[in-house]
Design a protein around this motif. Sequence first.
Motif, PDB file in Angstrom:
ATOM      1  N   LEU A 190       0.801  -1.209   0.000  1.00  0.00           N
ATOM      2  CA  LEU A 190       0.000   0.000   0.000  1.00  0.00           C
ATOM      3  C   LEU A 190       0.838   1.265   0.000  1.00  0.00           C
ATOM      4  CD1 LEU A 190      -2.690  -1.109   2.596  1.00  0.00           C
ATOM      5  CD2 LEU A 190      -2.865  -1.097   0.118  1.00  0.00           C
ATOM      6  N   SER A 191       2.033   1.196   0.543  1.00  0.00           N
ATOM      7  CA  SER A 191       2.873   2.383   0.654  1.00  0.00           C
ATOM      8  C   SER A 191       4.334   1.943   0.652  1.00  0.00           C
ATOM      9  CB  SER A 191       2.524   3.122   1.955  1.00  0.00           C
ATOM     10  OG  SER A 191       3.502   4.080   2.261  1.00  0.00           O
ATOM     11  N   SER A 192       5.170   2.875   0.312  1.00  0.00           N
ATOM     12  CA  SER A 192       6.599   2.554   0.343  1.00  0.00           C
ATOM     13  C   SER A 192       7.096   2.417   1.779  1.00  0.00           C
ATOM     14  CB  SER A 192       7.393   3.624  -0.406  1.00  0.00           C
ATOM     15  OG  SER A 192       7.191   4.887   0.216  1.00  0.00           O
ATOM     16  N   ASN A 193       6.301   2.846   2.753  1.00  0.00           N
ATOM     17  CA  ASN A 193       6.682   2.721   4.164  1.00  0.00           C
ATOM     18  C   ASN A 193       6.542   1.281   4.669  1.00  0.00           C
ATOM     19  OD1 ASN A 193       7.062   5.489   4.208  1.00  0.00           O
ATOM     20  ND2 ASN A 193       5.005   5.882   4.972  1.00  0.00           N
ATOM     21  N   TYR A 194       5.821   0.466   3.932  1.00  0.00           N
ATOM     22  CA  TYR A 194       5.613  -0.921   4.344  1.00  0.00           C
ATOM     23  C   TYR A 194       6.589  -1.819   3.608  1.00  0.00           C
ATOM     24  CZ  TYR A 194       1.210   0.683   6.331  1.00  0.00           C
ATOM     25  OH  TYR A 194       0.267   1.342   7.060  1.00  0.00           O
TER      26      TYR A 194
END
Length: 137
Positions: free
Chosen positions: A34-38
């Motif tokens: 879902l996000s580059s943070n994951y």
Amino acid sequence: MDIISQLQEQVDTLASLAFNTIGTLQRDAPPVRLSSNYPEPPPPPANPAEDIAEQPKQMSAALVKAAKQFDALVTALPLSEGGEEAQLKRIAELQAENDAVGQELQKQLEAAEKELKQVVELFGQATDNCLNLKKPD
């Protein structure tokens, strides 16, 4: 089986197929980040025994077939004659008939309750006479 029961059964079939189809698609969908943070999601497990690409096609074909059967049942419904006014008139007639039958049943119920009360009273007198070993008057 009457047409309304067939329609109800077909709606149940459609709901079941839709539920299973959506559930299967959700279950077999590959994970997506879902996000580059994951972190990157793990790859889906390889299951060569199942043809995952073919299953949604089969399920959607079954869903379309059930929808077409439902449409065929709807077209088989008898057309109302006279339009809405005639239907409302017929509903009023049926309601009046229902009220008349309800009143007759209420009268019969009251008569039956009265008769039951008399029977209970006579039964009580008979048991009292038996218990007292008296002859009825």
